[in-house]
Design a protein around this motif. Structure first.
Motif, short mmCIF file in Angstrom:
data_model
loop_
_atom_site.label_atom_id
_atom_site.label_comp_id
_atom_site.label_asym_id
_atom_site.label_seq_id
_atom_site.Cartn_x
_atom_site.Cartn_y
_atom_site.Cartn_z
N ALA A 254 0.74 -28.38 -67.43
CA ALA A 254 -0.77 -28.54 -67.77
C ALA A 254 -1.58 -29.30 -66.92
N VAL A 255 -0.77 -30.51 -66.23
CA VAL A 255 -0.99 -31.35 -65.48
C VAL A 255 -1.57 -30.97 -64.01
N HIS A 256 -0.62 -30.17 -63.63
CA HIS A 256 -0.78 -29.49 -62.46
C HIS A 256 -1.81 -28.54 -62.21
N GLN A 257 -1.86 -27.59 -63.30
CA GLN A 257 -3.04 -26.84 -63.24
C GLN A 257 -4.50 -27.43 -62.86
N ALA A 258 -4.45 -28.61 -64.00
CA ALA A 258 -5.70 -29.14 -63.70
C ALA A 258 -5.76 -30.01 -62.36
N ALA A 259 -4.72 -30.53 -61.92
CA ALA A 259 -4.73 -31.37 -60.45
C ALA A 259 -5.27 -30.37 -59.55
N ASP A 260 -4.61 -29.21 -59.52
CA ASP A 260 -4.92 -28.03 -58.63
C ASP A 260 -6.43 -27.61 -58.84
N ALA A 261 -6.87 -27.40 -59.85
CA ALA A 261 -8.22 -26.93 -60.04
C ALA A 261 -9.22 -28.09 -59.35
N PHE A 262 -8.93 -29.57 -59.89
CA PHE A 262 -9.60 -30.60 -59.33
C PHE A 262 -9.71 -30.43 -57.82
N GLU A 263 -8.45 -30.40 -57.05
CA GLU A 263 -8.57 -30.38 -55.59
C GLU A 263 -9.40 -29.35 -55.04
N LEU A 264 -9.42 -28.15 -55.73
CA LEU A 264 -10.05 -26.87 -55.24
C LEU A 264 -11.65 -26.97 -55.38
N ILE A 265 -11.95 -27.70 -56.56
CA ILE A 265 -13.31 -27.93 -56.87
C ILE A 265 -13.88 -29.06 -55.88
N THR A 266 -13.14 -30.03 -55.83
CA THR A 266 -13.70 -31.10 -55.04
C THR A 266 -13.53 -31.55 -53.41
N GLY A 267 -12.23 -30.68 -53.32
CA GLY A 267 -11.74 -30.75 -52.00
C GLY A 267 -11.07 -32.00 -51.62
N ARG A 268 -10.93 -32.65 -52.47
CA ARG A 268 -10.16 -34.00 -52.57
C ARG A 268 -8.95 -33.99 -53.15
N PRO A 269 -7.89 -34.94 -52.56
CA PRO A 269 -6.48 -34.83 -53.18
C PRO A 269 -6.46 -35.68 -54.60
#
Ligand code: NAD
Length: 282
Positions: A254-269
């Motif tokens: 649940a957390v890593h799917q959100a973190a991966d999406a956040f990184e894809l959308i913002t381009g930031r780690p």
């Protein structure tokens, strides 16, 4: 950097989702101006023309990305300009990145499960794995398990057609896929010869109480992962821990799917450790 970000979640019944809060907290931690809107869809059948309109509107309104959830993960696939490799094979996406008016579909359920697995079960035997549940999440997990090098995947679903479709989506991969009859006897035999077990069925949620496998099949040489995260410690995981199995909860996916999406959308780690701590609080 004073730029601002606009993101959203499209689906039905998205009210209880923890994804918006996870994105918002991460953005706030990073000091980003990040607006995440929940875009609730009316119930009933998915209307492809409406989705196309919605995606066009999101582009025009300057959205940087979208999370896509039940029941529109499949219907969005033909509407995006490009797709990450797993998306076509699975036939479902959960993230759309929008850049310069072009859309790219990703499936961070796959990458999120993979990350959760490599972090939480780094040294387990990946030889023979039983997967319970061949729905949307189960299909993403199956592709992740194949990417992780599982040699033989035994798929169990009460709905035989779903298991067949999952197997077909992995046709071109070298992993052996076997469909197991969802009867007590076959399940016992399959788990008996497996090195690992993943539950991607809804069994264990409040609305589907109980464990999908009898406690007798659990033994210390078997690792057990559950993707159900409400509750985090399901009946299956409690029984597995009591039997001496190495276990993995659904929090990581649940957390890593959100973190991966956040990184894809913002381009930031993303700060994944902090996001995991946030999740524990939510
Ligand atoms: P879904 O309804 O698309 O699929 C569930 C499948 O499980 C169905 O095909 C159903 O026939 C099958 N099933 C039901 N009971 C079974 C049993 N006892 N044995 C074998 N198969 C059984 O649902 P989904 O979207 O795939 O989600 C499944 C569960 O995964 C959800 O209930 C949710 O708790 C969890 N989930 C977790 C995450 C995460 O990030 N951790 C993400 C998505 C879903």
């Amino acid at each position: 950097d004073r730029r601002s970000w606009l993101a959203g979640l499209i689906g039905q019944g998205v009210g209880p989702s923890l994804t918006p809060e996870m994105h918002e907290r991460e953005a706030e931690r990073q000091g980003l101006r990040y607006v995440y809107k929940v875009i609730e869809q009316a119930g009933g059948a998915v209307d492809a023309a409406h989705l196309e309109h919605l995606l066009g509107a999101a582009i025009e309104l300057g959205y940087d990305g979208l999370n896509i959830t039940h029941p529109v993960k499949q219907a969005m696939v033909p509407l995006v300009d490009e797709t990450a490799p797993a998306v076509r094979a699975i036939g479902a996406l959960n993230t759309i990145v929008i850049r310069d008016g072009r859309t790219t579909g990703h499936n961070t359920d796959v990458t999120g499960f993979k990350r959760s697995f490599t972090d939480g079960l780094p040294d387990v035997d990946r030889d023979r794995v039983v997967l319970l549940g061949a729905g949307g999440a189960g299909t993403a997990v199956a592709h992740a398990l194949v990417d992780l090098g599982v040699r033989r995947l035994l798929v169990v679903d009460l709905d035989h057609e779903r298991a067949d479709q999952l197997a077909a989506s992995l046709d071109d991969r070298s992993t052996d896929i076997e469909i197991v009859q969802p009867t007590a006897g076959w399940l016992r035999a399959a788990v008996g010869m497996a090195t690992g077990l993943v539950n991607a069925s809804p069994m264990g949620m409040a609305a589907h109480p109980g464990s999908p496998v009898p406690a007798e099949v659990l033994r210390p040489s078997l690792w057990v992962a559950d993707i159900v995260y409400r509750p985090l410690h399901t009946t299956l995981l409690d029984a597995a821990a009591a039997a001496g199995c190495t276990v993995l909860t659904g929090a990581g996916m649940a957390v890593h799917q959100a973190a991966d999406a956040f990184e894809l959308i913002t381009g930031r780690p993303a700060d994944r450790a902090a996001m995991l701590r946030d999740f524990d609080e939510l």
